[in-house]
Design an enzyme around this catalytic site. Structure first.
Site, PDB file in Angstrom:
ATOM      1  CG  ASP A  20      -9.151  -2.700  -3.374  1.00  0.00           C
ATOM      2  OD1 ASP A  20      -7.904  -2.674  -3.321  1.00  0.00           O
ATOM      3  OD2 ASP A  20      -9.875  -2.471  -2.389  1.00  0.00           O
ATOM      4  CD1 TRP A  25      -5.273 -13.206  -6.362  1.00  0.00           C
ATOM      5  CD2 TRP A  25      -3.071 -12.868  -6.674  1.00  0.00           C
ATOM      6  NE1 TRP A  25      -4.831 -14.110  -7.311  1.00  0.00           N
ATOM      7  CE2 TRP A  25      -3.489 -13.926  -7.513  1.00  0.00           C
ATOM      8  CE3 TRP A  25      -1.726 -12.485  -6.697  1.00  0.00           C
ATOM      9  CZ2 TRP A  25      -2.612 -14.595  -8.371  1.00  0.00           C
ATOM     10  CZ3 TRP A  25      -0.846 -13.151  -7.541  1.00  0.00           C
ATOM     11  CH2 TRP A  25      -1.305 -14.190  -8.367  1.00  0.00           C
ATOM     12  CG  HIS A  37       0.315  -3.876  -7.853  1.00  0.00           C
ATOM     13  ND1 HIS A  37      -0.954  -3.627  -7.383  1.00  0.00           N
ATOM     14  CD2 HIS A  37       1.170  -3.413  -6.905  1.00  0.00           C
ATOM     15  CE1 HIS A  37      -0.861  -3.009  -6.204  1.00  0.00           C
ATOM     16  NE2 HIS A  37       0.404  -2.881  -5.892  1.00  0.00           N
ATOM     17  CG  LEU A 132     -14.454   0.166 -24.635  1.00  0.00           C
ATOM     18  CD1 LEU A 132     -14.996  -1.180 -24.119  1.00  0.00           C
ATOM     19  CD2 LEU A 132     -13.045   0.368 -24.093  1.00  0.00           C
TER      20      LEU A 132
HETATM   21  C1  IPE Z   1      -8.640   2.320  -4.589  1.00  0.00           C
HETATM   22  O1  IPE Z   1      -8.103   1.245  -3.913  1.00  0.00           O
HETATM   23  C2  IPE Z   1      -7.638   2.856  -5.569  1.00  0.00           C
HETATM   24  C3  IPE Z   1      -7.349   2.004  -6.723  1.00  0.00           C
HETATM   25  C4  IPE Z   1      -7.878   0.859  -6.981  1.00  0.00           C
HETATM   26  C5  IPE Z   1      -6.365   2.529  -7.635  1.00  0.00           C
HETATM   27  P1  IPE Z   1      -7.328   1.432  -2.521  1.00  0.00           P
HETATM   28  O2  IPE Z   1      -6.926   0.063  -2.100  1.00  0.00           O
HETATM   29  O3  IPE Z   1      -6.255   2.426  -2.665  1.00  0.00           O
HETATM   30  O4  IPE Z   1      -8.465   2.035  -1.585  1.00  0.00           O
HETATM   31  P2  IPE Z   1      -8.644   1.918  -0.017  1.00  0.00           P
HETATM   32  O5  IPE Z   1      -7.332   2.256   0.608  1.00  0.00           O
HETATM   33  O6  IPE Z   1      -9.043   0.519   0.262  1.00  0.00           O
HETATM   34  O7  IPE Z   1      -9.737   2.872   0.281  1.00  0.00           O
HETATM   35  C1  IPE Z   2      -5.464  -2.296  -5.934  1.00  0.00           C
HETATM   36  O1  IPE Z   2      -4.980  -3.306  -5.105  1.00  0.00           O
HETATM   37  C2  IPE Z   2      -4.370  -1.697  -6.774  1.00  0.00           C
HETATM   38  C3  IPE Z   2      -4.036  -0.301  -6.458  1.00  0.00           C
HETATM   39  C4  IPE Z   2      -4.581   0.413  -5.523  1.00  0.00           C
HETATM   40  C5  IPE Z   2      -3.006   0.308  -7.262  1.00  0.00           C
HETATM   41  P1  IPE Z   2      -4.369  -2.985  -3.696  1.00  0.00           P
HETATM   42  O2  IPE Z   2      -2.911  -2.780  -3.857  1.00  0.00           O
HETATM   43  O3  IPE Z   2      -5.100  -1.895  -3.028  1.00  0.00           O
HETATM   44  O4  IPE Z   2      -4.629  -4.349  -2.934  1.00  0.00           O
HETATM   45  P2  IPE Z   2      -5.112  -4.516  -1.425  1.00  0.00           P
HETATM   46  O5  IPE Z   2      -6.391  -3.758  -1.285  1.00  0.00           O
HETATM   47  O6  IPE Z   2      -4.029  -3.967  -0.567  1.00  0.00           O
HETATM   48  O7  IPE Z   2      -5.303  -5.993  -1.280  1.00  0.00           O
HETATM   49 MG    MG Z   3      -6.750  -1.847  -1.876  1.00  0.00          MG
END
Ligand code: IPE
Ligand code: IPE
Ligand code: MG
Length: 246
Positions: A20, A25, A37, A132
């Protein structure tokens, strides 16, 4: 933190990661969220490599949740393509490293057929590998997983349900429960990840945003795990993993 600071006899067998913080970032750098991403790919493969070198047997990542469809359509489209490209670009290399690739999640109509095909190809290519197991949770939700398991149990006509019955109907019945779950970016929640499986996992939260996460952060998370006392409801280490009941 370096890997030699870790107790080699207590390396977690299964590490699961909520990757996350990609969007933040990117935003901190004035970039579109999707750049976060892209930058997260390096973190993923470094951490996978670090886990593999330590002898971790199962490594699972949350790549796309059942809730992530709520994002702007451009970002969703980007993530679908991005995951497909990662599979295309990396599967051979992972195969050469004896890594077994698996997927958990719902392959419903929202997931493009081409991506489903790529997932099946990657899993098929690597299915006999003995190193793994790298599991990618895609269009995954912990509640959906339990619902799907219960539905299949009902469909099978079974009348007596135990914890083992549920466990055997999860997306990957061979996947052991995670010993350690790492969530990055300073969010203290599970966000519907592996709900059944994390009943007794140790949770480690890192402030680092996923694209900045490197082996040293993985080692720090494992160190924190090794400093914990896993009691499983008992009174000390000796009580051991209760496993799945009945
Ligand atoms: C959880 O992150 C899902 C993934 C990392 C794929 P999110 O950014 O979607 O979760 P919330 O919205 O903070 O709960
Ligand atoms: C996690 O990073 C990646 C996915 C959920 C696919 P986020 O896209 O949720 O990044 P933030 O949490 O918005 O910074
Ligand atoms: Mg997120």
């Amino acid at each position: 933190m370096i890997s030699s600071d870790l107790d080699r006899d207590r390396i977690p067998g299964h590490i699961a990661c909520v990757m996350d913080g990609n969007g933040r970032w990117a935003q901190q750098r004035g970039l579109p969220r999707t750049e976060g991403h892209t930058a997260g790919e390096q973190a993923l493969f470094e951490v996978l490599d670090g886990a593999d070198q330590l002898g971790v047997r199962w490594f699972t990542v949350y790549a796309f949740s059942t809730e992530n469809w709520r994002r702007p359509v451009d970002e969703v489209q980007f993530l679908l393509r991005f995951n497909e490209e990662i599979l295309l670009n990396r599967q051979e290399e992972l195969h050469e490293r004896n890594i077994r690739i698996r997927f958990i999640g719902r392959q419903d109509r929202r997931v493009p057929r081409r991506l489903v095909r790529r997932m099946r190809e990657a899993a098929e290519l690597t299915k006999d590998n003995t190193g793994l197991t790298f599991t990618i949770a895609f269009n995954y939700g912990g509640r959906s997983e339990i619902v799907d398991a219960v539905q299949r149990i009902v469909d099978s006509g079974v009348r007596r349900v135990s914890e083992k019955t549920i466990a055997r109907h999860l997306y990957d019945p061979e996947m052991p429960d995670p010993d350690l779950v790492i969530r990055t970016s300073g969010e203290y929640r599970v966000s519907n990840f592996l709900l059944w499986e994390i009943a007794y996992s140790e949770l480690v939260f890192s402030e680092t945003l996923w694209p900045d996460f490197r082996k040293e952060h993985l080692y720090a998370a494992i160190k924190e795990y090794q400093d914990r006392d896993r009691r499983y409801g008992g009174v000390g280490e000796a009580d051991g993993d209760p496993g799945t009941l009945g």
